[in-house]
Design a protein around this motif. Structure first.
Motif, short mmCIF file in Angstrom:
data_model
loop_
_atom_site.label_atom_id
_atom_site.label_comp_id
_atom_site.label_asym_id
_atom_site.label_seq_id
_atom_site.Cartn_x
_atom_site.Cartn_y
_atom_site.Cartn_z
N ALA A 1 0.81 -1.19 0.00
CA ALA A 1 0.00 0.00 0.00
C ALA A 1 0.86 1.27 0.00
O ALA A 1 0.41 2.31 -0.42
CB ALA A 1 -0.94 0.01 1.20
N ALA A 2 2.10 1.15 0.45
CA ALA A 2 2.97 2.33 0.52
C ALA A 2 3.20 2.93 -0.86
O ALA A 2 3.15 4.15 -1.03
CB ALA A 2 4.29 1.98 1.19
N VAL A 22 -7.66 1.56 -6.27
CA VAL A 22 -7.05 0.35 -5.72
C VAL A 22 -6.95 0.42 -4.20
O VAL A 22 -7.18 -0.57 -3.51
CB VAL A 22 -5.66 0.10 -6.35
CG1 VAL A 22 -4.95 -1.06 -5.68
CG2 VAL A 22 -5.81 -0.17 -7.85
N LEU A 23 -6.66 1.59 -3.66
CA LEU A 23 -6.56 1.73 -2.20
C LEU A 23 -7.88 1.47 -1.51
O LEU A 23 -7.91 1.13 -0.33
CB LEU A 23 -6.02 3.10 -1.82
CG LEU A 23 -4.51 3.23 -1.91
CD1 LEU A 23 -4.08 4.68 -1.76
CD2 LEU A 23 -3.82 2.36 -0.86
N GLY A 24 -8.97 1.56 -2.23
CA GLY A 24 -10.27 1.23 -1.66
C GLY A 24 -10.39 -0.22 -1.24
O GLY A 24 -11.26 -0.59 -0.46
N TYR A 25 -9.49 -1.07 -1.74
CA TYR A 25 -9.51 -2.48 -1.37
C TYR A 25 -8.70 -2.76 -0.11
O TYR A 25 -8.75 -3.85 0.42
CB TYR A 25 -8.97 -3.33 -2.53
CG TYR A 25 -9.91 -3.30 -3.71
CD1 TYR A 25 -11.07 -4.07 -3.71
CD2 TYR A 25 -9.66 -2.47 -4.79
CE1 TYR A 25 -11.94 -4.03 -4.78
CE2 TYR A 25 -10.54 -2.43 -5.87
CZ TYR A 25 -11.67 -3.21 -5.86
OH TYR A 25 -12.54 -3.17 -6.90
N VAL A 27 -7.81 -2.07 3.88
CA VAL A 27 -8.51 -1.64 5.09
C VAL A 27 -7.44 -1.16 6.07
O VAL A 27 -7.05 -1.84 7.00
CB VAL A 27 -9.33 -2.79 5.70
CG1 VAL A 27 -10.10 -2.31 6.90
CG2 VAL A 27 -10.29 -3.35 4.66
N LYS A 28 -6.93 0.03 5.80
CA LYS A 28 -5.89 0.63 6.63
C LYS A 28 -6.22 2.09 6.84
O LYS A 28 -6.50 2.81 5.90
CB LYS A 28 -4.52 0.50 5.97
CG LYS A 28 -4.06 -0.94 5.85
CD LYS A 28 -2.65 -1.01 5.33
CE LYS A 28 -2.22 -2.46 5.28
NZ LYS A 28 -0.84 -2.61 4.96
N GLU A 29 -6.15 2.51 8.08
CA GLU A 29 -6.53 3.89 8.37
C GLU A 29 -5.62 4.94 7.73
O GLU A 29 -6.11 5.98 7.32
CB GLU A 29 -6.66 4.08 9.88
CG GLU A 29 -7.79 3.19 10.39
CD GLU A 29 -8.47 3.72 11.61
OE1 GLU A 29 -8.41 4.93 11.86
OE2 GLU A 29 -9.08 2.90 12.30
N PRO A 30 -4.30 4.71 7.62
CA PRO A 30 -3.49 5.72 6.91
C PRO A 30 -3.96 5.91 5.46
O PRO A 30 -3.96 7.03 4.95
CB PRO A 30 -2.07 5.16 6.95
CG PRO A 30 -2.06 4.27 8.15
CD PRO A 30 -3.44 3.67 8.21
N CYS A 31 -4.39 4.83 4.83
CA CYS A 31 -4.93 4.95 3.47
C CYS A 31 -6.19 5.79 3.48
O CYS A 31 -6.39 6.64 2.61
CB CYS A 31 -5.26 3.57 2.90
SG CYS A 31 -3.85 2.49 2.66
N LEU A 32 -7.02 5.59 4.47
CA LEU A 32 -8.27 6.33 4.56
C LEU A 32 -8.01 7.84 4.69
O LEU A 32 -8.65 8.65 4.03
CB LEU A 32 -9.09 5.82 5.75
CG LEU A 32 -10.46 6.44 5.96
CD1 LEU A 32 -11.35 6.19 4.74
CD2 LEU A 32 -11.10 5.87 7.21
N THR A 33 -7.04 8.20 5.51
CA THR A 33 -6.70 9.60 5.70
C THR A 33 -6.26 10.24 4.39
O THR A 33 -6.70 11.34 4.03
CB THR A 33 -5.58 9.75 6.75
OG1 THR A 33 -6.05 9.17 7.97
CG2 THR A 33 -5.21 11.18 6.99
N GLU A 34 -5.41 9.56 3.66
CA GLU A 34 -4.92 10.09 2.38
C GLU A 34 -6.03 10.17 1.35
O GLU A 34 -6.12 11.12 0.57
CB GLU A 34 -3.76 9.25 1.85
CG GLU A 34 -2.45 9.55 2.55
CD GLU A 34 -2.06 11.02 2.39
OE1 GLU A 34 -1.96 11.51 1.25
OE2 GLU A 34 -1.87 11.68 3.42
N LEU A 35 -6.90 9.15 1.33
CA LEU A 35 -8.01 9.17 0.39
C LEU A 35 -8.97 10.32 0.69
O LEU A 35 -9.47 10.98 -0.23
CB LEU A 35 -8.75 7.83 0.42
CG LEU A 35 -8.01 6.66 -0.21
CD1 LEU A 35 -8.71 5.36 0.14
CD2 LEU A 35 -7.90 6.83 -1.72
#
Length: 71
Positions: A1-2, A22-25, A27-35
């Motif tokens: 994910a990085a 793709v990041l929608g797949y 389940v990581k909170e750092p991804c959510l923040t960036e999205l």
């Protein structure tokens, strides 16, 4: 994910849009923040929409994985 998170800052809007999708797949909170940041601030409406859809997808998954989550 990085690597996908790094792609969210690329100049090419197609790269940002696809990375958001793709990041929608994940389940990581750092991804959510960036999205969420991308959904609010990107210059491209296509990228914003992809990021919003990914945020919804991640939040939906978090509800299933963490029954204490108040999302």
């Amino acid at each position: 994910a990085a690597g996908l998170m790094l792609a969210l800052d690329k100049k090419n809007k197609s790269v940002r849009r696809k990375a958001a999708e793709v990041l929608g797949y994940y389940v990581k909170e750092p991804c959510l923040t960036e999205l969420e940041r991308l959904a609010a601030t990107d210059e491209s409406d296509e990228v914003k929409e992809a990021a919003r859809a990914a945020v919804d997808k991640v939040k939906n998954k978090l509800r299933y994985f963490d029954t204490d989550a108040a999302l």
